[in-house]
Write an enzyme that holds these catalytic residues in place. Structure first.
Site, mmCIF file in Angstrom:
data_model
loop_
_atom_site.group_PDB
_atom_site.id
_atom_site.type_symbol
_atom_site.label_atom_id
_atom_site.label_comp_id
_atom_site.label_asym_id
_atom_site.label_seq_id
_atom_site.Cartn_x
_atom_site.Cartn_y
_atom_site.Cartn_z
ATOM 1 N N ASP A 131 0.784 -1.237 -0.010
ATOM 2 C CA ASP A 131 -0.093 0.030 0.081
ATOM 3 C C ASP A 131 1.054 1.196 -0.240
ATOM 4 O O ASP A 131 2.084 1.399 0.201
ATOM 5 C CB ASP A 131 -1.048 0.003 1.219
ATOM 6 C CG ASP A 131 -2.268 0.831 1.087
ATOM 7 O OD1 ASP A 131 -2.198 1.776 -0.065
ATOM 8 O OD2 ASP A 131 -3.194 0.857 1.639
HETATM 9 C C1 BGC Z 1 -5.201 3.292 0.279
HETATM 10 C C2 BGC Z 1 -5.436 2.095 -0.736
HETATM 11 C C3 BGC Z 1 -5.478 2.749 -2.097
HETATM 12 C C4 BGC Z 1 -3.979 3.527 -2.308
HETATM 13 C C5 BGC Z 1 -3.933 4.137 -3.812
HETATM 14 C C6 BGC Z 1 -4.176 4.093 -0.048
HETATM 15 O O1 BGC Z 1 -4.033 5.190 0.752
HETATM 16 O O2 BGC Z 1 -5.059 2.569 1.563
HETATM 17 O O3 BGC Z 1 -6.678 1.617 -0.688
HETATM 18 O O4 BGC Z 1 -5.541 1.710 -2.892
HETATM 19 O O5 BGC Z 1 -3.921 4.499 -1.307
HETATM 20 O O6 BGC Z 1 -4.722 5.099 -3.959
#
Ligand code: BGC
Length: 762
Positions: free
Chosen positions: A281
């Site tokens: 993530d």
């Molecule tokens: C989130 C994810 C997301 C990613 C990309 C992160 O802050 O936890 O769920 O897919 O950002 O946008």
């Protein structure tokens, strides 16, 4: 020295020989990828492991240079063909011409925004959900996207967590079913199809169980609970073919998911046999330092790649540290190659080696206006949205409303185009949203008079207001009416007094149910409750339309309202869908996919909790039972609950036999009757309880359901087939077993009002 010179000469010779070897045919995935890996330099390999975010502020020329040098594997957040084509062109100028992929968070729609995931779950309608996945993929692929970071299948049992809105609720079985349908919708018959996108299941694992519902907090959980309740939805989504996994930001029993060898190597790849890409993530590798498990960036990168993170999301550490780590031998060539293999494998599965422009298309076909209304799938959005609405109360048949007389429409969310979309609304545009005001206006036309007054702001708390506006970089999330609160209320009361009925749209702005928006209370902000009180005092019939991304504790509101309709954040066509239900053009059929507690103090509150030694028995309070003594026990609204304008009756639950042999199945039948005056849909739910086992088992667990359309007065027999598999659980040794003995079968229209019969597993 001599030897190493010789070694170098041999290595160069073998590389030259390999490069000279003709590439194997594209059809042979493994050989094709291995051949490619053998030709790659260390830098090119590391480049493939870098996934970077493209924002408007990014230096695009520099990014293209990096891509052409083989230093970036994929991007996210750039989302139209004209944006992505130059990057793919740059990749085609790179030495090995390895294509890029383009990803985005397409969670509940791409341009057409469907209800938030918690609302989708409330449809209990797998055809509707399939339509959401498919439509989202068609729109995203048409815009040049190859991959989505969805479905999000984190079980959420603590509604303080803002990301409760992004998931499918508290139940393992329902979430698993939906996860599978979403994956199949996104990927179609193959993620290589030009109108498919690859699904990346998230957040692996247990993100929904963060302590106290506070986002990014730790998770501490027993293995049986993980295996029985929290892990199955990820597994189900992978079994449905999802191409990848996004790894969670939280730690699990003290070890961050991002450096968790057990999670990714032993469980995911070992036990589950997952073959696909893992992606960290946002910034999670760097965060290993703050988790306190890595002393510096070098150690963080080393831990992550060894634990099994193939691709790093917006994190510079793989690029900075892997060259040194591989040269020193701390990270082996084999470990690096394995990560590269998975990234290339995902690109292969997305059809990008066959045609890097499969979704980007040709420049001459680029659109003039990517945001044109004509590109939206409004009919699908309206259909799904109305199925997601849950009628919680309807006293004295307040609903449906007549398209006549005067209707006062009030509330801070009655005309809130941004909020209609909910969080993670991809490339949705607020200007496309049909608000409740607009939906009602269109529905009544000139048949009734509609008076609108805002009535209050979403919140009167300046700090909360600033926080919510900070979440959105492009535009103010919530716009404050600067008039004093009393003036706004007066205006609404005046409108109410002139009307035959009052519809108040209240709840949360979308930012209140979002990543990083955890709450300490589940109440509607005080300023809105003041408005409700004033409206109630007019004595006019009061319909509360709720917008929110989590269960709210609305015990007080329930007493004020004559009717209560839960609408979540219902998407582009939300206003039309809400009008359809308010006026009875659609008979509501949604059922809660998450328990509504009475107060925040009851949390965690979920229907399928384990049995205990001193359970609270309704009607028999007394001391020394498991209860809270200052308020009624049990939920405000149970899991699976939702009303209709019809009434339904379940009767005559029968089991075909009272003993089940292993490998056999048992039929449970029940009669469901529409006893109302309108045709309508309901959801018949099957729950099982293992009466006595080697461990305490849940009081009940959803194991199947059927959504049925019954004409007024119609009865139908519904049959469920129960197999040994439905009785299995992970025991204390983590073996998946069905233990002999008695099982209770419960069937009903919510998790509490059920009929029960028993059988014995031999
Ligand atoms: C989130 C994810 C997301 C990613 C990309 C992160 O802050 O936890 O769920 O897919 O950002 O946008």
């Amino acid at each position: 020295m001599k030897l190493s010179m010789l070694g170098l000469a041999m290595a160069l010779a073998s590389q030259a020989a390999l490069a000279a070897t003709p590439a194997p045919p594209l059809q042979d995935k493994q050989a094709f990828i291995e051949h490619l890996i053998q030709q790659m330099t260390l830098d090119e390999k590391i480049g493939q492991l870098r996934l970077i975010s493209i924002g408007p502020e990014m230096p695009h020329a520099k990014i293209r240079e990096e891509i052409a040098a083989g230093r970036i594997g994929g991007t996210f957040n750039s989302r139209t063909a004209p944006e992505n084509r130059p990057m793919q062109d740059a990749a085609m100028r790179s030495r090995l011409k390895i294509p890029m992929f383009f990803a985005y968070d397409v969670i509940h729609g791409n341009r057409t925004i469907f209800p938030i995931s918690l609302g989708l779950a409330a449809t209990w309608d797998m055809d509707a959900i399939a339509k959401v996945g498919r439509t989202s993929a068609i729109e995203a692929a048409a815009d040049s996207l190859d991959m989505t970071f969805a479905p999000m299948v984190d079980i959420a049992r603590d509604p303080r967590w803002g990301r409760t809105s992004e998931g499918f609720g508290e139940d393992t079985y329902l979430t698993s079913r939906i996860g599978q349908v979403m994956v199949k919708g996104f990927q179609g018959s193959s993620p290589a199809n030009p109108d498919s996108i690859m699904a990346i299941v998230k957040h692996f694992a247990l993100y929904g169980a963060v302590e106290g519902g506070r986002d990014y907090n730790t998770v501490d959980m027993s293995l049986p609970k993980m295996y029985n309740d929290y892990l199955p939805p990820y597994r189900a989504s992978l079994d449905a073919g999802a191409g990848g996994v996004m790894v969670a930001l939280n730690s699990i029993n003290g070890v961050p998911a991002t450096s968790n060898t057990w999670l990714m190597n032993d469980l995911l790849r070992g036990e589950w046999g997952f073959k696909g890409v893992t992606i960290s993530d946002h910034g999670a590798i760097q965060e290993l330092i703050r988790h306190g498990v890595a002393k510096d960036g070098r150690e963080a990168a080393k831990l992550a790649i060894k634990a099994g993170i193939d691709m790093s999301m917006n994190d510079s550490l793989y690029g900075e540290e892997l060259p040194g780590l591989v040269k020193s031998g701390e990270v082996t060539q084999a470990e690096l190659d394995q990560a590269v293999r998975e990234v290339l494998g995902a690109k292969y599965e997305m059809g990008l080696f066959k045609d890097p422009y499969v979704r980007i298309g040709k420049a001459e076909n680029d659109l003039k206006d990517y945001y044109a209304d004509a590109r939206l799938h409004r009919d699908a959005a309206r259909d799904v949205a109305r199925r997601s609405l849950v009628l919680l109360e309807n006293r004295k048949e307040t609903l449906p409303l007549k398209k006549a007389g005067t209707i006062a429409l009030v509330g801070p969310l009655a005309d809130a185009p941004i909020d209609m979309m909910g969080s993670w609304a991809a490339d949705g545009r607020p200007a496309h949203s049909v608000t409740v005001r607009e939906g009602l206006r269109r529905a009544v036309g000139d048949k009734a008079k509609l008076i609108y007054a805002k009535g209050s702001n979403v919140t009167g708390d300046k700090a909360m207001f600033d926080y919510l506006n900070f979440l959105n970089f492009d535009a103010p999330e919530i716009v404050d009416d600067l008039r004093p609160a009393a003036v706004l209320i007066d205006e609404a009361v005046k409108a109410a007094k002139q009307a035959d009925v009052v519809v108040a749209v209240v709840g949360e702005s979308r930012g209140m149910s979002h990543e990083s928006s955890s709450r300490t209370t589940l109440e509607i902000p005080a300023i809105q409750r003041d408005l409700i009180k004033a409206l109630k005092a007019t004595g006019k019939p009061l319909v509360l339309v709720l917008m929110n991304g989590r269960p709210l504790s609305i015990g007080w509101e329930r007493e004020q309202a004559d009717a209560l309709l839960e609408t979540w954040f219902s998407g582009t066509e939300g206003g039309n869908a809400i009008a359809d239900v308010l006026f009875g053009d659609y008979n509501p059929s949604g059922k809660l996919a998450i328990t509504f507690p009475r107060s925040v103090g009851q949390i965690p509150m979920y229907y399928n909790h384990l049995r205990i030694g001193r359970p609270f028995t309704p009607g028999k309070p007394g001391n020394y039972t498991s209860q809270y003594f200052e308020e009624p026990n049990g939920p405000l609204y149970p899991f699976g609950y939702g009303l209709s304008y019809s009434s339904f009756e379940v009767s005559g639950l029968q089991l075909a036999k009272n003993q089940l042999k292993r490998g056999d199945t048992l039929q449970a039948t029940v009669t469901v009757k529409n006893t109302g005056k309108r045709d309508g849909e309901t959801v018949v739910q099957l729950y099982l309880q293992d009466v006595s086992a080697s461990m305490s088992r849940p009081v009940k667990e959803l194991k199947n359901f059927q959504k049925l359309l019954l004409k007024a007065g119609e009865s139908r027999t519904v049959t469920f087939s129960i197999s040994e598999d439905d009785l299995k659980f992970y025991n204390g040794q983590l073996q998946r077993v069905a233990e002999p003995g008695q099982f209770n079968v419960q069937v009903g229209l919510d998790s509490e009002a059920v009929q029960q019969q028993s059988f014995e597993l031999l």
